[in-house]
Design a protein around this motif. Structure first.
Motif, PDB file in Angstrom:
ATOM      1  N   UNK A  69       0.836  -1.210   0.000  1.00  9.38           N
ATOM      2  CA  UNK A  69       0.000   0.000   0.000  1.00  9.38           C
ATOM      3  C   UNK A  69       0.868   1.257   0.000  1.00  9.38           C
ATOM      4  N   UNK A  70       1.981   1.222   0.720  1.00  7.70           N
ATOM      5  CA  UNK A  70       2.893   2.373   0.744  1.00  7.70           C
ATOM      6  C   UNK A  70       3.469   2.597  -0.649  1.00  7.70           C
ATOM      7  N   UNK A  71       3.863   1.517  -1.322  1.00  6.43           N
ATOM      8  CA  UNK A  71       4.396   1.660  -2.680  1.00  6.43           C
ATOM      9  C   UNK A  71       3.358   2.292  -3.603  1.00  6.43           C
ATOM     10  N   UNK A  72       2.119   1.824  -3.489  1.00  4.38           N
ATOM     11  CA  UNK A  72       1.050   2.381  -4.324  1.00  4.38           C
ATOM     12  C   UNK A  72       0.845   3.860  -3.990  1.00  4.38           C
ATOM     13  N   UNK A  73       0.881   4.184  -2.723  1.00  4.85           N
ATOM     14  CA  UNK A  73       0.702   5.566  -2.298  1.00  4.85           C
ATOM     15  C   UNK A  73       1.794   6.471  -2.838  1.00  4.85           C
ATOM     16  N   UNK A  74       3.018   5.977  -2.792  1.00  3.82           N
ATOM     17  CA  UNK A  74       4.149   6.772  -3.298  1.00  3.82           C
ATOM     18  C   UNK A  74       4.019   6.961  -4.802  1.00  3.82           C
ATOM     19  N   UNK A  75       3.567   5.913  -5.481  1.00  7.62           N
ATOM     20  CA  UNK A  75       3.470   5.952  -6.946  1.00  7.62           C
ATOM     21  C   UNK A  75       2.153   6.567  -7.419  1.00  7.62           C
ATOM     22  N   UNK A  76       1.276   6.861  -6.471  1.00  8.72           N
ATOM     23  CA  UNK A  76      -0.068   7.380  -6.794  1.00  8.72           C
ATOM     24  C   UNK A  76      -0.794   6.447  -7.752  1.00  8.72           C
ATOM     25  N   UNK A  77      -0.662   5.166  -7.520  1.00  7.08           N
ATOM     26  CA  UNK A  77      -1.383   4.162  -8.305  1.00  7.08           C
ATOM     27  C   UNK A  77      -2.412   3.505  -7.390  1.00  7.08           C
ATOM     28  N   UNK A  78      -3.437   2.875  -7.954  1.00  2.56           N
ATOM     29  CA  UNK A  78      -4.454   2.256  -7.105  1.00  2.56           C
ATOM     30  C   UNK A  78      -3.831   1.177  -6.217  1.00  2.56           C
ATOM     31  N   UNK A  79      -4.132   1.199  -4.941  1.00  4.82           N
ATOM     32  CA  UNK A  79      -3.550   0.204  -4.029  1.00  4.82           C
ATOM     33  C   UNK A  79      -4.226  -1.144  -4.200  1.00  4.82           C
ATOM     34  N   UNK A 134      -3.389   7.722   4.029  1.00  8.03           N
ATOM     35  CA  UNK A 134      -4.430   8.667   3.620  1.00  8.03           C
ATOM     36  C   UNK A 134      -3.983  10.116   3.784  1.00  8.03           C
ATOM     37  N   UNK A 135      -2.721  10.300   4.151  1.00 13.63           N
ATOM     38  CA  UNK A 135      -2.214  11.653   4.351  1.00 13.63           C
ATOM     39  C   UNK A 135      -1.406  12.090   3.126  1.00 13.63           C
ATOM     40  N   UNK A 136      -1.350  13.401   2.845  1.00 15.45           N
ATOM     41  CA  UNK A 136      -0.512  13.855   1.723  1.00 15.45           C
ATOM     42  C   UNK A 136       0.959  13.469   1.915  1.00 15.45           C
ATOM     43  N   UNK A 137       1.335  13.194   3.159  1.00 15.61           N
ATOM     44  CA  UNK A 137       2.738  12.836   3.443  1.00 15.61           C
ATOM     45  C   UNK A 137       3.179  11.594   2.679  1.00 15.61           C
ATOM     46  N   UNK A 138       2.225  10.734   2.320  1.00 11.68           N
ATOM     47  CA  UNK A 138       2.614   9.497   1.631  1.00 11.68           C
ATOM     48  C   UNK A 138       3.340   9.817   0.323  1.00 11.68           C
ATOM     49  N   UNK A 139       2.951  10.921  -0.324  1.00 11.99           N
ATOM     50  CA  UNK A 139       3.587  11.314  -1.584  1.00 11.99           C
ATOM     51  C   UNK A 139       5.001  11.831  -1.392  1.00 11.99           C
ATOM     52  N   UNK A 140       5.369  12.102  -0.153  1.00 13.83           N
ATOM     53  CA  UNK A 140       6.706  12.645   0.127  1.00 13.83           C
ATOM     54  C   UNK A 140       7.680  11.565   0.582  1.00 13.83           C
ATOM     55  N   UNK A 141       7.134  10.352   0.819  1.00 15.20           N
ATOM     56  CA  UNK A 141       8.000   9.269   1.311  1.00 15.20           C
ATOM     57  C   UNK A 141       9.018   8.926   0.229  1.00 15.20           C
ATOM     58  N   UNK A 142      10.259   8.824   0.628  1.00 22.91           N
ATOM     59  CA  UNK A 142      11.345   8.537  -0.317  1.00 22.91           C
ATOM     60  C   UNK A 142      12.030   7.235   0.019  1.00 22.91           C
ATOM     61  N   UNK A 143      12.666   6.697  -1.023  1.00 23.13           N
ATOM     62  CA  UNK A 143      13.526   5.550  -0.820  1.00 23.13           C
ATOM     63  C   UNK A 143      14.967   6.059  -0.765  1.00 23.13           C
ATOM     64  N   UNK A 144      15.726   5.486   0.126  1.00 27.20           N
ATOM     65  CA  UNK A 144      17.129   5.878   0.295  1.00 27.20           C
ATOM     66  C   UNK A 144      17.872   5.741  -1.029  1.00 27.20           C
ATOM     67  N   UNK A 145      18.761   6.694  -1.311  1.00 23.69           N
ATOM     68  CA  UNK A 145      19.537   6.657  -2.560  1.00 23.69           C
ATOM     69  C   UNK A 145      20.817   5.842  -2.415  1.00 23.69           C
ATOM     70  N   UNK A 146      21.027   5.275  -1.251  1.00 25.68           N
ATOM     71  CA  UNK A 146      22.212   4.433  -1.067  1.00 25.68           C
ATOM     72  C   UNK A 146      22.151   3.241  -2.009  1.00 25.68           C
ATOM     73  N   UNK A 147      23.298   2.858  -2.592  1.00 26.20           N
ATOM     74  CA  UNK A 147      23.300   1.740  -3.538  1.00 26.20           C
ATOM     75  C   UNK A 147      22.731   0.475  -2.895  1.00 26.20           C
TER      76      UNK A 147
END
Ligand SMILES: [Zn+2]
Length: 194
Positions: A69-79, A134-147
């Motif tokens: 669900x978090x992945x869908x939220x970040x990608x703004x795709x249907x969960x 359900x919060x706008x914060x989900x769109x701000x969640x990032x994945x670490x850029x570490x290799x």
């Protein structure tokens, strides 16, 4: 590098991050009852734990649904609907109520949930996930850029790139240093007397 759980992010991300990235691959930091105890201790103050055996498999299953669900939220795709249903059901199994008491001077309320230790824990994890999803914060969640790092975080400032400056940030700095060192050396090597 570290296999200590990353904590301090929104609780739902802390849970998802218990599938941790290490240079050797993914490691489940909730593999044993002892792992779960350690994680709950690290999250002390954010969770009310009821005495009793906790079904680790149920925690991991909920974690997988929250991760999707978090992945869908970040990608703004249907969960996945199954994820939404599972997260909702976990809350319905141990809904919160306010227990009224008397402290000798005033009436008090304490937040309670009916149910066994597993149900009570899952309900709190699911509630934390629902609030984030359900919060706008989900769109701000990032994945670490570490290799190779797949840790998720909610940046407090927009420039944050690493799950942890001490591990991934440091690794990236070291890599950059060697890259720079190499670039600086290569031209001089051709002019080298050797
Ligand atoms: Zn990282």
């Amino acid at each position: 590098m570290t296999t200590a759980p990353l904590t301090g992010e929104p609780l739902a991300l802390d849970l998802v991050n218990t599938v941790a990235s290490t240079p050797g691959g993914e490691v489940d930091l909730l593999e044993s009852a002892g792992d779960l105890r350690a994680w709950l201790a690290a999250e002390q103050g954010r969770l009310d734990i009821t005495d009793g055996q906790i079904d680790l498999g149920a925690v991991r299953a909920l974690r997988a649904h929250i991760a999707r669900a978090v992945e869908a939220g970040r990608a703004r795709t249907p969960p996945p609907l199954e994820a939404l249903r599972t997260i909702t059901d976990a809350q319905r199994n141990a809904p919160v109520y306010q227990e009224l008491g008397w402290n000798g001077q005033a009436m008090t309320i304490a937040t309670r949930r009916p149910g066994n230790a597993t149900a009570v824990l899952l309900a709190q994890l699911a509630e934390a996930a629902a609030t984030l999803l359900a919060s706008p914060a989900i769109g701000l969640v990032r994945r670490c850029e570490g290799p190779g790092c797949r840790m998720l975080f909610l940046p407090a400032h927009p420039r944050r790139r690493w799950c942890s400056p001490a591990t991934c940030g440091n690794r990236a700095r070291v890599a950059r240093y060697y890259q720079l060192h190499k670039e600086n050396r290569e031209p001089s090597r051709s002019a080298n007397r050797d």
